[in-house]
Design an enzyme around this catalytic site. Structure first.
Site, PDB file in Angstrom:
ATOM      1  N   LYS A 126       0.789  -1.106  -0.409  1.00 14.49           N
ATOM      2  CA  LYS A 126      -0.170  -0.288  -0.459  1.00 14.49           C
ATOM      3  C   LYS A 126       0.918   1.584   0.039  1.00 14.49           C
ATOM      4  CE  LYS A 126      -4.450   1.105   0.106  1.00 14.49           C
ATOM      5  NZ  LYS A 126      -5.486   0.033  -0.067  1.00 14.49           N
ATOM      6  N   ASP A 166      -7.238   4.444  -4.153  1.00 13.28           N
ATOM      7  CA  ASP A 166      -7.736   3.842  -2.597  1.00 13.28           C
ATOM      8  C   ASP A 166      -8.092   5.816  -3.035  1.00 13.28           C
ATOM      9  OD1 ASP A 166      -7.714   1.869  -1.344  1.00 13.28           O
ATOM     10  OD2 ASP A 166      -7.169   3.979   0.051  1.00 13.28           O
TER      11      ASP A 166
HETATM   12  P1  NDP Z   1     -12.891   8.353  -2.301  1.00 14.32           P
HETATM   13  O1  NDP Z   1     -12.018   9.541  -1.792  1.00 14.32           O
HETATM   14  O2  NDP Z   1     -13.499   7.890  -3.610  1.00 14.32           O
HETATM   15  O3  NDP Z   1     -14.103   8.220  -1.234  1.00 14.32           O
HETATM   16  C1  NDP Z   1     -14.124   8.157   0.643  1.00 14.32           C
HETATM   17  C2  NDP Z   1     -15.632   9.093   0.557  1.00 14.32           C
HETATM   18  O4  NDP Z   1     -15.639   8.919   2.343  1.00 14.32           O
HETATM   19  C3  NDP Z   1     -15.535  10.297   0.054  1.00 14.32           C
HETATM   20  O5  NDP Z   1     -17.515  10.431  -0.306  1.00 14.32           O
HETATM   21  C4  NDP Z   1     -14.995  10.492   1.590  1.00 14.32           C
HETATM   22  O6  NDP Z   1     -15.443  12.162   1.726  1.00 14.32           O
HETATM   23  C5  NDP Z   1     -15.889  10.070   2.515  1.00 14.32           C
HETATM   24  N1  NDP Z   1     -15.057  10.211   3.459  1.00 14.32           N
HETATM   25  C6  NDP Z   1     -13.182  10.114   3.740  1.00 14.32           C
HETATM   26  N2  NDP Z   1     -13.267  10.596   4.843  1.00 14.32           N
HETATM   27  C7  NDP Z   1     -14.613  10.256   5.946  1.00 14.32           C
HETATM   28  C8  NDP Z   1     -14.916  10.573   7.335  1.00 14.32           C
HETATM   29  N3  NDP Z   1     -13.412  10.671   7.787  1.00 14.32           N
HETATM   30  N4  NDP Z   1     -16.258  11.115   7.873  1.00 14.32           N
HETATM   31  C9  NDP Z   1     -16.861  10.062   6.403  1.00 14.32           C
HETATM   32  N5  NDP Z   1     -17.129  10.610   5.297  1.00 14.32           N
HETATM   33  C10 NDP Z   1     -15.665  10.696   4.111  1.00 14.32           C
HETATM   34  O7  NDP Z   1     -12.782   6.724  -2.200  1.00 14.32           O
HETATM   35  P2  NDP Z   1     -12.634   5.284  -2.592  1.00 14.32           P
HETATM   36  O8  NDP Z   1     -14.411   5.025  -1.732  1.00 14.32           O
HETATM   37  O9  NDP Z   1     -12.086   5.253  -3.429  1.00 14.32           O
HETATM   38  O10 NDP Z   1     -12.643   4.007  -0.561  1.00 14.32           O
HETATM   39  C11 NDP Z   1     -13.490   4.642   0.825  1.00 14.32           C
HETATM   40  C12 NDP Z   1     -12.737   3.193   1.420  1.00 14.32           C
HETATM   41  O11 NDP Z   1     -12.942   2.343   0.859  1.00 14.32           O
HETATM   42  C13 NDP Z   1     -11.141   3.690   1.687  1.00 14.32           C
HETATM   43  O12 NDP Z   1     -11.463   2.786   2.848  1.00 14.32           O
HETATM   44  C14 NDP Z   1     -11.099   2.283   0.640  1.00 14.32           C
HETATM   45  O13 NDP Z   1      -9.729   2.434   1.147  1.00 14.32           O
HETATM   46  C15 NDP Z   1     -11.571   1.805   0.683  1.00 14.32           C
HETATM   47  N6  NDP Z   1     -11.558   0.580  -0.621  1.00 14.32           N
HETATM   48  C16 NDP Z   1     -11.214   1.216  -1.670  1.00 14.32           C
HETATM   49  C17 NDP Z   1     -10.959   0.588  -2.837  1.00 14.32           C
HETATM   50  C18 NDP Z   1     -11.296   1.186  -4.118  1.00 14.32           C
HETATM   51  O14 NDP Z   1     -11.229   0.361  -4.919  1.00 14.32           O
HETATM   52  N7  NDP Z   1     -11.111   2.111  -4.208  1.00 14.32           N
HETATM   53  C19 NDP Z   1     -10.707  -1.338  -3.174  1.00 14.32           C
HETATM   54  C20 NDP Z   1     -11.241  -1.600  -1.498  1.00 14.32           C
HETATM   55  C21 NDP Z   1     -11.404  -0.930  -0.424  1.00 14.32           C
HETATM   56  P3  NDP Z   1     -15.071  13.612   1.269  1.00 14.32           P
HETATM   57  O15 NDP Z   1     -15.341  13.382   0.209  1.00 14.32           O
HETATM   58  O16 NDP Z   1     -15.529  14.802   2.150  1.00 14.32           O
HETATM   59  O17 NDP Z   1     -13.759  14.061   1.554  1.00 14.32           O
HETATM   60  O1  2IT Z   2      -8.334  -1.465  -1.108  1.00 16.42           O
HETATM   61  C1  2IT Z   2      -8.209  -2.215  -1.517  1.00 16.42           C
HETATM   62  O2  2IT Z   2      -8.021  -3.158  -2.121  1.00 16.42           O
HETATM   63  C2  2IT Z   2      -7.783  -1.149  -2.912  1.00 16.42           C
HETATM   64  N1  2IT Z   2      -7.758   0.359  -2.477  1.00 16.42           N
HETATM   65  C3  2IT Z   2      -7.976  -1.642  -4.228  1.00 16.42           C
HETATM   66  C4  2IT Z   2      -5.726  -2.046  -4.679  1.00 16.42           C
HETATM   67  C5  2IT Z   2      -5.965  -2.243  -6.307  1.00 16.42           C
HETATM   68  O3  2IT Z   2      -4.753  -2.928  -6.715  1.00 16.42           O
HETATM   69  O4  2IT Z   2      -6.812  -2.150  -6.758  1.00 16.42           O
END
Ligand code: NDP
Ligand code: 2IT
Length: 444
Positions: A126, A166
């Site tokens: 990561k 991420d």
């Molecule tokens: P994004 O940046 O696209 O979205 C994150 C969202 O969560 C935004 O709406 C953000 O709001 C909100 N957010 C962040 N911090 C807070 C907080 N403290 N309180 C409330 N809302 C919050 O990220 P992703 O959707 O890609 O990722 C979200 C989660 O999923 C993370 O934990 C990530 O590690 C996990 N994840 C992501 C993957 C991927 O493929 N993208 C795969 C697997 C897991 P704002 O815009 O205001 O910051």
């Molecule tokens: O938390 C996760 O699994 C991710 N942000 C996706 C990682 C990836 O290599 O697609």
């Protein structure tokens, strides 16, 4: 002292000021106790737990960049290459002001077990930076990404380490990072995933984490005598994971009544309008107040509150430790039957225990959000064979992987006398594959 207690003490002592990392290690090792006690001598002999909790390599670097007014900024860059026993390091990059070494280590540690659960040949890593893309111009984001890649390129490669997105790193950032890698290395290769569809990206990667979350949730419900269709769902977050979780939930006949960002949340009893949400968040990059303005049925609230809404299913999709004990208590009082984590470690340890003690079906993120990285591995396969598969092909593989993950954790929990404890099941199933590979490869 048991081997697990010894390691927990060691991790706490050696990683001061990294509470998220200690939390992730504690959750995993506590649930692995029965597995470790069965093989304690062998694991001690090869220092399996010391190696599992120590990254193979942690890279820390300076990222200088210039903003639109000519001012120079310096951010911290990280790439933690945690474990490569079962494949090249694989895992996302996070750009968020809260990023520090402990956060990246917790994410990398979780990624090792998650990637193992996918059944695909990917190790765990990561990275990221405390850079905040919010409010920056495209040129500033590009300048930052180019500076970040100026150091990162020498540590990654399609058979070494393959980063992806991420939080805070989506299609725009991956495009800038990939363009610069290609320029300075003069190689067109699958070194990042989540790329645009015109330059090696996989169809369905954008949707994969959210869709995968729903495929697994549907299977978990089905195996426990429930259906997804007709259920009311509370989702937190409004980013990549949340948006496509909402889209798939609605396609499968459920109603999603909430979403949130870091400043507030939406309650929309008619069901979230995904097209509007995408326009607000993906196109306009605006706040959720804009959603409420355009949607008469929606109410916007400042601050936290998603988990106070009555729902059957809760899907935390925002960030770590966003669902606390009092939220779990409110959800249980409102009759929640299932919680599946879209984010990484969104539920605190005491909230997780509360759900489990109250017979709520609970699936940890390393299983339920594995669809994103699994589809990244499918992108790597397509890049290697220089072909691209159809949306339907990738989506069908994703669904098969998620259903398979659920059965693997269900079976592992049953085998160790903890039927229904999917936290233990995920940790056991993910751990065994990695450890068997580590044992076979000697002391490295
Ligand atoms: P994004 O940046 O696209 O979205 C994150 C969202 O969560 C935004 O709406 C953000 O709001 C909100 N957010 C962040 N911090 C807070 C907080 N403290 N309180 C409330 N809302 C919050 O990220 P992703 O959707 O890609 O990722 C979200 C989660 O999923 C993370 O934990 C990530 O590690 C996990 N994840 C992501 C993957 C991927 O493929 N993208 C795969 C697997 C897991 P704002 O815009 O205001 O910051
Ligand atoms: O938390 C996760 O699994 C991710 N942000 C996706 C990682 C990836 O290599 O697609």
């Amino acid at each position: 002292m048991s081997y697990v207690d010894e390691i927990l003490e060691r991790v706490a002592k050696e990683n001061p000021g990294q509470p998220e990392f200690l939390q992730a290690v504690t959750e995993v090792l506590e649930s692995l106790r029965p597995v470790i006690s069965r093989n304690e001598d062998l694991y001690r002999r090869d220092a399996i737990l010391e190696r599992l909790t120590t990254p193979e390599r942690s890279i820390l670097f300076r990222v200088p960049w210039i903003d639109d007014s000519g001012k120079v900024h310096v951010n911290n860059g990280y790439r933690v290459q945690f474990n490569s026993a079962i494949g090249p390091y694989k895992g996302g990059l996070r750009f968020h002001p809260s990023v520090n070494l402990g956060v990246i280590k917790f994410l990398g540690f979780e990624q090792v077990l998650k990637n193992s659960l996918t059944g695909l040949p990917i190790g765990g890593g990561k990275g990221g930076s405390d850079f905040d893309p919010k409010g920056k111009s495209d040129r500033e984001v590009m300048a930052f990404c180019q500076s970040f890649m100026t150091e990162l390129y020498r540590h990654i490669g399609p058979d070494t380490d393959v980063p992806a997105g991420d939080s805070g790193v989506g299609g725009r950032e991956i495009g800038y990072l990939y363009g610069y890698y290609q320029r300075i290395c003069n190689r067109y290769e699958g070194v990042l995933t989540g790329k645009g569809l015109t330059f090696g990206g996989s169809k369905a990667r954008t949707e994969a984490t959210g869709y995968g979350l729903l495929y697994l949730t549907e299977e978990m419900l089905r195996c426990n005598g429930h259906t997804l269709s007709g259920k009311t769902i509370a989702v937190s977050g409004a980013g990549n994971v949340a948006t496509y979780a909402i889209e798939k939930a609605e396609q499968l006949g459920a109603k999603v009544v909430t979403c949130s960002d870091s400043t507030g949340w939406i309650y929309d009893p008619e069901g979230i309008d995904v097209a509007l949400l995408k326009d607000v968040k993906e196109v306009r990059r605006a706040r959720l107040t804009e959603y409420a303005k355009a949607r008469p049925s929606a109410v916007y609230h400042e601050g936290r509150g998603v988990w106070t809404v009555k729902c059957d299913i809760a899907l935390p999709c925002a960030t770590q430790n966003e669902l606390h004990l009092e939220d779990a208590q409110a959800l249980v009082a409102n009759g929640v039957i299932a919680v599946a984590e879209g984010a990484n470690m969104p539920t605190t340890l005491d909230a997780t225990k509360y759900f489990q003690d109250h017979n709520v079906l609970f699936c940890p993120g390393k299983a339920s959000n594995a669809g994103g990285v699994a589809t990244s591995a499918l992108e790597m396969s397509q890049n290697s064979e220089r072909l691209s598969w159809t949306f339907e092909e990738v989506d069908a593989k994703l669904k098969g992987i998620m259903v398979n993950i659920f059965h693997n954790l269900d079976d592992a929990a049953k085998e160790y006398g903890m039927a229904g404890n999917y936290v233990a099941g995920a940790n056991i199933a993910g751990f065994l594959k990695v450890v068997n590979a580590m044992l076979a490869q000697g002391i490295v």
